[in-house]
Structure formats: structure tokens, C-alpha cells
Scaffold this motif. Sequence first.
Motif, PDB file in Angstrom:
ATOM      1  N   TYR A 134      -3.209   0.291 -11.778  1.00 25.61           N
ATOM      2  CA  TYR A 134      -2.434   1.464 -12.176  1.00 25.61           C
ATOM      3  C   TYR A 134      -1.596   1.119 -13.405  1.00 25.61           C
TER       4      TYR A 134
ATOM      5  N   GLU B  16       0.814  -1.216   0.000  1.00 23.22           N
ATOM      6  CA  GLU B  16       0.000   0.000   0.000  1.00 23.22           C
ATOM      7  C   GLU B  16       0.847   1.265   0.000  1.00 23.22           C
ATOM      8  N   ASN B  17       1.911   1.289   0.809  1.00 24.06           N
ATOM      9  CA  ASN B  17       2.709   2.511   0.947  1.00 24.06           C
ATOM     10  C   ASN B  17       3.701   2.722  -0.195  1.00 24.06           C
TER      11      ASN B  17
ATOM     12  N   ARG C  65      -2.199  -3.076  -6.013  1.00 23.04           N
ATOM     13  CA  ARG C  65      -1.848  -3.078  -4.594  1.00 23.04           C
ATOM     14  C   ARG C  65      -2.145  -4.450  -3.993  1.00 23.04           C
TER      15      ARG C  65
ATOM     16  N   ILE D 197       2.858   3.369  -3.258  1.00 23.75           N
ATOM     17  CA  ILE D 197       2.235   4.274  -4.230  1.00 23.75           C
ATOM     18  C   ILE D 197       1.989   5.615  -3.541  1.00 23.75           C
ATOM     19  N   ALA D 198       2.582   6.653  -4.096  1.00 24.59           N
ATOM     20  CA  ALA D 198       2.431   7.982  -3.501  1.00 24.59           C
ATOM     21  C   ALA D 198       2.766   9.064  -4.515  1.00 24.59           C
ATOM     22  N   GLU D 199       1.971  10.118  -4.520  1.00 21.32           N
ATOM     23  CA  GLU D 199       2.218  11.321  -5.313  1.00 21.32           C
ATOM     24  C   GLU D 199       2.450  11.008  -6.793  1.00 21.32           C
TER      25      GLU D 199
ATOM     26  N   VAL E  60       4.982   4.970  -8.375  1.00 19.18           N
ATOM     27  CA  VAL E  60       5.054   3.681  -7.698  1.00 19.18           C
ATOM     28  C   VAL E  60       6.521   3.343  -7.489  1.00 19.18           C
ATOM     29  N   HIS E  61       6.852   2.871  -6.294  1.00 17.98           N
ATOM     30  CA  HIS E  61       8.229   2.515  -5.967  1.00 17.98           C
ATOM     31  C   HIS E  61       8.292   1.005  -5.721  1.00 17.98           C
TER      32      HIS E  61
ATOM     33  N   THR F 123      11.296   2.796 -10.184  1.00 15.09           N
ATOM     34  CA  THR F 123      10.279   3.838 -10.045  1.00 15.09           C
ATOM     35  C   THR F 123       9.458   3.909 -11.327  1.00 15.09           C
TER      36      THR F 123
ATOM     37  N   ARG G  67       5.983   5.980 -13.153  1.00 16.44           N
ATOM     38  CA  ARG G  67       5.015   7.077 -13.106  1.00 16.44           C
ATOM     39  C   ARG G  67       3.627   6.546 -13.471  1.00 16.44           C
TER      40      ARG G  67
END
Length: 254
Positions: free
Chosen positions: A51, A8-9, A42, A11-13, A16-17, A64, A66
Motif C-alpha cells: 500500500y 491486518e486490522n 501487512r 487497514i480499513a476504509e 492505515v492506522h 494515520t 491515506r
Amino acid sequence: MYHFFVEENAIAEGFVHITGDDVNHIRNVLRMTPGEQVIISRKNAVEDVDYYCVLTQITEREVTARIDWTEKARELNNKIYLFQGLPKGDKMELIIQKSVELGVYEIIPVATNRSVVKLDAKKETGKLKRWQAISESAAKQSKRSIIPEIKPVMTVREAFLYAKETDVKLLPYENEEGIAKTRSVIEAIRPGENIAVFIGPEGGFSPEEVEAARNAGFCTVTLGKRILRTETAGLMMLSVLAYTLEDCEDGQEA
């Protein structure tokens, strides 16, 4: 387009990492490069989206990507729980792989009266790890939006209790007759209802187990005049359910 799962964490801003084993797979096995597209889902997702991303950076420790757009996840509106009597040999691996492809939500191995396989705690831990890896691989291959969980082995009694809250409970049984009943039961399932499917091992269910299942709310149904192997029966049931429920999602009558 390759498909990966992240926590879950991750994916941010808008990015995706990706970390862990998938980094080596992307970098050294698939030999992907920045600019290529991937699908990201996720793990244990609560939102019904996938995504679609473009890789922007690949290092030894992290990839990484986008996020370009999202789409509705490729999941049935119904959660199907497969309760599988423990089979012999490696049959469980095939059952897991194909069940995941067909849309199962969870798989629960069950130690029935006639199960030949007996797993001690150490063997069960190893098997569960292997089975979960197969589930993840099949989920990626079939572009699932979730990785179906393989639960610890349950007794028949524990399985009946676990299935208690499901809306529809089906037990294919070789001594049941009347395919019309099977059709009517399946056609009555509505989108959103949770479904439990209970499959016996090679030796089938004992009469006592069948009676206990009926008392627990299971509907015994036939899959036809031919006797199916344990690794076939569940897949046939899942295939029929998936076909019917996919139609429901498209706004058609089941």
C-alpha cells in the motif's frame, strides 16, 4: 520512501492506522510530517500487495495514512526456507540480515552434530527476539512485503521433518563434485515451488547427517571448488536462487 508493517486490522476504509513503536520512529526520529509518502505492508499478509500511502495525521499515539494506490508485492514466486546450522558468535545476525535482503521466506536455526553453540531455553528466547527484530529491520530496508519468520531452534531430525513438504531440497556439501549438476538442479526449479536450503555450521555436516539428508530427499550439490564459510554458503545459494527465480517471474526461461 520509508516502509512500515502493520497488523491486518490496521487497514480499513482506505486508511492505515499505525501504532506502537513506529509512531515514535515516524514522529521523533524521522520527523515526518503530514503529506509525506510511505509504503505499508501487512504482517503475515495473505494478499500479494503493498500500500502506497500519504500521511494525514500524526499524534503521540497514532499515525494515520491515506491509501493512494497499491502495487504487487516485491516477493519471489517461490518460498525459500533456509535451514542454518547454528554458527558461532554473532554470525547468525549477519546471515539473517542478508538472507532477508535476498528474499528468504523463513529461517530455521538448526542444532547440528558439529554446532559449537548450545542455547538453553532462556538464551534461545532472547536470541529469537533479537533475530526477529533484525529480520523486521532488514525487511523494511529492502522493501520486502513480508517479515520473514525466524523459527525456534530445531534438531536435525526436526528440520528434516519440517522440510518434508517442500518441493526442492538442497544441501550444499564440500565433498560433492560437479557444478553442472548444481546448475541443472537450480535451472529445473519452477515458479511456485517451495525450496529448502540446508547449510552446515563451521564444522560442516557429519557423514551421518549427510546420509540422513539424502534419505530425507535432499539433493547434495557443490557451490564450486572453494570451501565457503557457513555465513557465505547460504548467501551464495540464496543469491543464485533469487537471480534465477527473478528471471522466471519476468516470463523468461530459468
